[in-house]
Design an enzyme around this catalytic site. Structure first.
Site, PDB file in Angstrom:
ATOM      1  N   ASP A 103      -0.915  -3.259  -1.160  1.00 15.46           N
ATOM      2  CA  ASP A 103       0.131  -4.584  -0.554  1.00 15.46           C
ATOM      3  C   ASP A 103       0.060  -6.042  -0.882  1.00 15.46           C
ATOM      4  O   ASP A 103       0.334  -7.349  -0.620  1.00 15.46           O
ATOM      5  CB  ASP A 103       0.604  -5.045   1.112  1.00 15.46           C
ATOM      6  CG  ASP A 103       0.866  -3.299   1.698  1.00 15.46           C
ATOM      7  OD1 ASP A 103       2.274  -3.009   0.607  1.00 15.46           O
ATOM      8  OD2 ASP A 103       1.011  -2.729   2.430  1.00 15.46           O
ATOM      9  N   GLU A 104      -0.678  -5.906  -2.565  1.00 15.25           N
ATOM     10  CA  GLU A 104      -0.915  -7.242  -2.945  1.00 15.25           C
ATOM     11  C   GLU A 104       0.215  -8.175  -3.866  1.00 15.25           C
ATOM     12  O   GLU A 104      -0.269  -9.050  -3.759  1.00 15.25           O
ATOM     13  CB  GLU A 104      -2.576  -7.106  -3.679  1.00 15.25           C
ATOM     14  CG  GLU A 104      -3.289  -6.817  -2.440  1.00 15.25           C
ATOM     15  CD  GLU A 104      -3.670  -5.125  -2.504  1.00 15.25           C
ATOM     16  OE1 GLU A 104      -2.969  -4.602  -3.005  1.00 15.25           O
ATOM     17  OE2 GLU A 104      -4.557  -5.091  -2.317  1.00 15.25           O
TER      18      GLU A 104
ATOM     19  N   LYS B 259       1.149  -5.977  -6.172  1.00 17.06           N
ATOM     20  CA  LYS B 259       1.002  -5.750  -7.615  1.00 17.06           C
ATOM     21  C   LYS B 259       1.716  -5.389  -8.494  1.00 17.06           C
ATOM     22  O   LYS B 259       2.163  -5.615  -9.462  1.00 17.06           O
ATOM     23  CB  LYS B 259       0.471  -4.014  -7.321  1.00 17.06           C
ATOM     24  CG  LYS B 259      -1.004  -4.372  -6.176  1.00 17.06           C
ATOM     25  CD  LYS B 259      -1.503  -2.832  -6.684  1.00 17.06           C
ATOM     26  CE  LYS B 259      -0.837  -1.902  -5.501  1.00 17.06           C
ATOM     27  NZ  LYS B 259      -0.764  -2.018  -4.425  1.00 17.06           N
ATOM     28  N   GLY B 260       2.895  -4.640  -8.170  1.00 22.56           N
ATOM     29  CA  GLY B 260       4.603  -4.512  -8.838  1.00 22.56           C
ATOM     30  C   GLY B 260       4.976  -6.015  -9.279  1.00 22.56           C
ATOM     31  O   GLY B 260       5.379  -5.857 -10.630  1.00 22.56           O
ATOM     32  N   LYS B 261       4.678  -7.157  -8.663  1.00 21.87           N
ATOM     33  CA  LYS B 261       5.278  -8.599  -9.533  1.00 21.87           C
ATOM     34  C   LYS B 261       4.172  -8.610 -10.725  1.00 21.87           C
ATOM     35  O   LYS B 261       4.714  -8.429 -12.277  1.00 21.87           O
ATOM     36  CB  LYS B 261       4.939  -9.478  -8.732  1.00 21.87           C
ATOM     37  CG  LYS B 261       5.242 -10.944  -9.578  1.00 21.87           C
ATOM     38  CD  LYS B 261       5.393 -11.938  -8.239  1.00 21.87           C
ATOM     39  CE  LYS B 261       5.813 -12.928  -9.195  1.00 21.87           C
ATOM     40  NZ  LYS B 261       6.041 -14.463  -7.796  1.00 21.87           N
TER      41      LYS B 261
ATOM     42  N   GLY C 217       5.049   1.458  -1.993  1.00 31.33           N
ATOM     43  CA  GLY C 217       6.118   0.552  -1.730  1.00 31.33           C
ATOM     44  C   GLY C 217       5.558  -0.656  -2.533  1.00 31.33           C
ATOM     45  O   GLY C 217       4.935  -1.699  -2.273  1.00 31.33           O
ATOM     46  N   HIS C 218       6.359  -1.070  -3.805  1.00 29.39           N
ATOM     47  CA  HIS C 218       6.210  -1.529  -4.920  1.00 29.39           C
ATOM     48  C   HIS C 218       7.560  -2.499  -5.012  1.00 29.39           C
ATOM     49  O   HIS C 218       8.326  -1.982  -5.095  1.00 29.39           O
ATOM     50  CB  HIS C 218       5.740  -1.782  -6.348  1.00 29.39           C
ATOM     51  CG  HIS C 218       4.895  -1.439  -6.422  1.00 29.39           C
ATOM     52  ND1 HIS C 218       4.352  -0.586  -7.759  1.00 29.39           N
ATOM     53  CD2 HIS C 218       3.525  -0.824  -5.184  1.00 29.39           C
ATOM     54  CE1 HIS C 218       2.678  -0.166  -7.830  1.00 29.39           C
ATOM     55  NE2 HIS C 218       2.808  -0.505  -6.320  1.00 29.39           N
TER      56      HIS C 218
ATOM     57  N   ARG D 265      -7.333  24.099  -2.840  1.00 30.09           N
ATOM     58  CA  ARG D 265      -6.777  25.236  -3.903  1.00 30.09           C
ATOM     59  C   ARG D 265      -6.034  26.345  -3.258  1.00 30.09           C
ATOM     60  O   ARG D 265      -5.669  27.231  -4.099  1.00 30.09           O
ATOM     61  CB  ARG D 265      -7.972  25.778  -4.373  1.00 30.09           C
ATOM     62  CG  ARG D 265      -9.110  24.970  -5.020  1.00 30.09           C
ATOM     63  CD  ARG D 265     -10.412  25.037  -4.690  1.00 30.09           C
ATOM     64  NE  ARG D 265     -11.079  25.078  -3.995  1.00 30.09           N
ATOM     65  CZ  ARG D 265     -12.105  25.772  -3.192  1.00 30.09           C
ATOM     66  NH1 ARG D 265     -12.692  25.950  -4.736  1.00 30.09           N
ATOM     67  NH2 ARG D 265     -12.892  26.123  -2.455  1.00 30.09           N
TER      68      ARG D 265
ATOM     69  N   GLN E 255      -1.707   1.963  -3.490  1.00 30.26           N
ATOM     70  CA  GLN E 255      -2.783   1.380  -2.742  1.00 30.26           C
ATOM     71  C   GLN E 255      -4.009  -0.025  -3.305  1.00 30.26           C
ATOM     72  O   GLN E 255      -3.567   0.342  -3.360  1.00 30.26           O
ATOM     73  CB  GLN E 255      -3.841   2.309  -1.674  1.00 30.26           C
ATOM     74  CG  GLN E 255      -2.933   3.849  -1.628  1.00 30.26           C
ATOM     75  CD  GLN E 255      -2.260   4.351  -1.957  1.00 30.26           C
ATOM     76  OE1 GLN E 255      -1.828   5.599  -3.316  1.00 30.26           O
ATOM     77  NE2 GLN E 255       0.067   4.158  -1.488  1.00 30.26           N
TER      78      GLN E 255
ATOM     79  N   ARG F 187       5.894  -1.602   9.626  1.00 26.44           N
ATOM     80  CA  ARG F 187       5.502  -2.323   9.976  1.00 26.44           C
ATOM     81  C   ARG F 187       4.980  -3.634   9.556  1.00 26.44           C
ATOM     82  O   ARG F 187       5.041  -4.204   8.632  1.00 26.44           O
ATOM     83  CB  ARG F 187       4.114  -1.867   9.934  1.00 26.44           C
ATOM     84  CG  ARG F 187       4.285   0.027  10.806  1.00 26.44           C
ATOM     85  CD  ARG F 187       3.170   1.083  11.272  1.00 26.44           C
ATOM     86  NE  ARG F 187       2.739   1.184   9.631  1.00 26.44           N
ATOM     87  CZ  ARG F 187       1.242   1.884   9.059  1.00 26.44           C
ATOM     88  NH1 ARG F 187       0.958   2.130   9.855  1.00 26.44           N
ATOM     89  NH2 ARG F 187       1.453   2.618   7.729  1.00 26.44           N
TER      90      ARG F 187
HETATM   91  P1  IMO Z   1       1.063  -0.252  -1.804  1.00 25.53           P
HETATM   92  O1  IMO Z   1       0.267   1.137  -2.925  1.00 25.53           O
HETATM   93  C1  IMO Z   1      -0.912  -0.860   2.478  1.00 25.53           C
HETATM   94  C2  IMO Z   1      -2.776   3.220   4.581  1.00 25.53           C
HETATM   95  C3  IMO Z   1      -2.294   3.525   5.635  1.00 25.53           C
HETATM   96  C4  IMO Z   1      -3.068   3.889   6.663  1.00 25.53           C
HETATM   97  C5  IMO Z   1      -3.840   4.602   5.477  1.00 25.53           C
HETATM   98  C6  IMO Z   1      -4.087   6.074   5.302  1.00 25.53           C
HETATM   99  O2  IMO Z   1       1.998   0.130  -1.312  1.00 25.53           O
HETATM  100  O3  IMO Z   1      -0.709  -1.315  -1.800  1.00 25.53           O
HETATM  101  P2  IMO Z   1      -1.460   7.762   4.329  1.00 25.53           P
HETATM  102  O4  IMO Z   1      -0.310   7.633   4.857  1.00 25.53           O
HETATM  103  O5  IMO Z   1      -2.084   7.077   2.727  1.00 25.53           O
HETATM  104  O6  IMO Z   1      -2.434   9.099   4.880  1.00 25.53           O
HETATM  105  O7  IMO Z   1      -2.779   6.372   5.040  1.00 25.53           O
HETATM  106  O8  IMO Z   1      -3.837   3.527   4.198  1.00 25.53           O
HETATM  107  N1  IMO Z   1      -1.679   3.128   3.007  1.00 25.53           N
HETATM  108  C7  IMO Z   1      -1.454   1.676   2.856  1.00 25.53           C
HETATM  109  N2  IMO Z   1      -1.037  -0.024   3.328  1.00 25.53           N
HETATM  110  N3  IMO Z   1      -0.194  -0.131   1.025  1.00 25.53           N
HETATM  111  C8  IMO Z   1      -0.106   0.662   0.288  1.00 25.53           C
HETATM  112  O9  IMO Z   1       0.190   1.785  -0.940  1.00 25.53           O
HETATM  113  C9  IMO Z   1      -0.779   1.996   1.672  1.00 25.53           C
HETATM  114  N4  IMO Z   1      -0.451   3.465   1.291  1.00 25.53           N
HETATM  115  C10 IMO Z   1      -1.040   3.562   2.215  1.00 25.53           C
HETATM  116  O10 IMO Z   1      -1.127   2.170   5.899  1.00 25.53           O
HETATM  117  O11 IMO Z   1      -3.696   3.168   7.091  1.00 25.53           O
HETATM  118 MG    MG Z   2       2.754  -1.113   1.013  1.00 30.14          MG
END
Ligand code: IMO
Ligand code: MG
Length: 424
Positions: A14-15, A17-19, A41-42, A143, A222, A301
């Site tokens: 959630d940094e 990245k999309g932008k 989520g972007h 597998r 992520q 959340r």
């Molecule tokens: P973006 O691409 C923030 C976190 C979840 C959880 C852990 C494992 O938007 O940056 P999972 O469902 O992947 O097995 O959950 O990883 N998590 C993220 N946190 N942004 C994300 O994606 C995330 N994708 C997974 O909250 O702690």
């Molecule tokens: Mg996210």
């Protein structure tokens, strides 16, 4: 031959990245996703319309740009089709979407398993997004997974029957409702049919594009500290969102990689459980959350918030070979009167040598902060670094000096154009 520029999350996701992807990709020929699934989520705002992407690379919005979903992605076809339909409803052309034959498919039993496993973890929940990501990757490595290309063969029915039967045994033991394999089969045949026109060998495609000197932007999902190997295990996702995952999740080779942009916010946030050294579980964290609208794009959340952690960032730079930093939300942190920056970890009064992913150690470390003056308000119109207020300059200069890489992008507001881009 052209190189692929990669955009990666440097912290816990959630940094923004999309932008950066959106900005860098305005002249790209293709956007590529290589890892994760709809746990990502972007969100992007274009012409007053908000788009939230979970699976489809956002380059689909640019006319003529290919949007490629690589083999390393796990695909929930139901979510993918919803995304395609919603784009079509907004008048967007989706014909440039490409989906790897080798990407693994998320089934309803993966989502149920994700729920069940979280329940079983009791007080040590990971806080997953419950999208079936982990269980789908488990089947891939076990597998017994079903890949996109399998949906078009007889293998699909056979493997699905085996998988549903096996998962049902676990569901039965745990008083979970058993799933009907025939129903899933029919449902997924329809999905397969719907997406068929987009399915191809994406590895061959990316190599062809590079040989034609086409520009590809790879969008990370992520982030570094969520990496299954290099993150804070077990509070991680089930793939490698770091540079290695980009390569194995696409079929690119190491020589194909050009710039690696590491994205961070000017503060830090995390969703889900696990260590967060600079977390401000107090009024400051609450203020950052409200100012930065830190609520999940995927799960809604409230995100845990805190100060920027340069120790963790340095680790991300080494791991990924980050060549430039993108610093989002400078405007948000500037609204605080005082800002802190974590420059070291201390344990038993001793400064540690860099970052650690050892959870026991992370629990015991204390952040060492440097303090900066904030109150740099209303910087959203600034488009050149030299026009930033003195306090903002001091803050970003210290970050660059510590990390020894340039900050090329600075986010100064929520809108697409509210950004300083300095290619020095
Ligand atoms: P973006 O691409 C923030 C976190 C979840 C959880 C852990 C494992 O938007 O940056 P999972 O469902 O992947 O097995 O959950 O990883 N998590 C993220 N946190 N942004 C994300 O994606 C995330 N994708 C997974 O909250 O702690
Ligand atoms: Mg996210």
């Amino acid at each position: 031959m052209s190189k692929v520029d990669v955009v990666l999350g440097s912290f816990y996701g959630d940094e923004g990245k999309g932008k950066i992807i959106d900005y860098l990709g305005s002249h790209a020929d293709a956007f590529l996703r290589a890892t994760g699934g709809n746990n990502a989520g972007h969100s992007i705002e274009v012409d007053n319309e908000k788009y939230v992407f979970h699976l489809i690379p956002s380059g689909i919005l640019n006319k003529g740009t290919l949007a490629i979903i690589g083999n390393g992605v796990v695909i929930d076809p139901k979510v993918l089709i919803e995304e395609i339909k919603s784009l079509k409803e907004k008048g967007k052309d989706v014909s440039n979407l490409r989906i790897s034959t080798k990407a693994h498919v998320i089934f309803p039993y993966h989502i149920e398993m994700d729920k069940l496993q979280e329940e079983k973890r009791g007080n040590s929940k990971i806080g997953t997004t419950v999208r079936g990501i982990g269980p789908c990757y488990c089947d891939k490595y076990e597998r017994c997974g079903i890949r996109i290309e399998d949906l078009y063969t007889d293998k699909f029915k056979e493997q699905l029957k085996i998988n549903v039967t096996n998962k049902n045994q676990i569901f039965k033991l745990n008083n979970y409702e058993e799933l009907d394999y025939e129903k899933i089969y029919q449902e997924y045949l329809e999905y397969a049919n719907y997406i068929k026109e987009y399915v191809c060998d994406t590895t061959a495609l990316v190599h062809k594009l590079l040989k034609e000197d086409k520009k590809i932007i790879c969008e990370g999902a992520q982030a570094t500290l969520l990496d299954i190997d290099f993150g804070c295990y077990p509070y991680v996702t089930s793939s490698n969102p770091t540079i290695g995952g980009i390569i194995t999740g696409s079929g690119l080779n190491a020589h194909n990689i050009g710039e690696v942009y590491g994205v961070t916010k000017a503060y830090a946030s995390k969703v889900g459980s696990g260590p967060f050294v600079t977390e401000q579980d107090n009024e400051i964290g609450d203020t950052i959350r409200e100012l930065g609208h830190e609520y999940g794009a995927t799960t809604k959340r409230p995100r845990r918030c805190g100060y920027l952690d340069l120790v963790a960032l340095k680790y991300a730079i080494d791991l990924n070979g980050i060549t430039a930093l993108c610093l989002n939300h400078l405007d948000t942190i500037g609204k605080l009167p005082k800002i802190k920056l974590c420059v070291a970890y201390k344990k038993d009064n001793k400064i540690l040598d860099g970052f650690t992913t050892n959870l026991e150690e992370l629990k015991q470390v204390e952040p060492v902060y440097e303090e900066f003056e904030g109150n740099f308000l209303d910087i959203s119109k600034v488009r050149s670094r030299k026009d930033l207020p003195e306090n903002a300059l001091k803050y970003i200069k210290r970050i660059e000096e510590y990390l020894e890489i340039p900050i090329k992008f600075i986010g100064v507001g929520a809108l697409r154009e509210e950004m300083i881009w300095e290619d020095k």
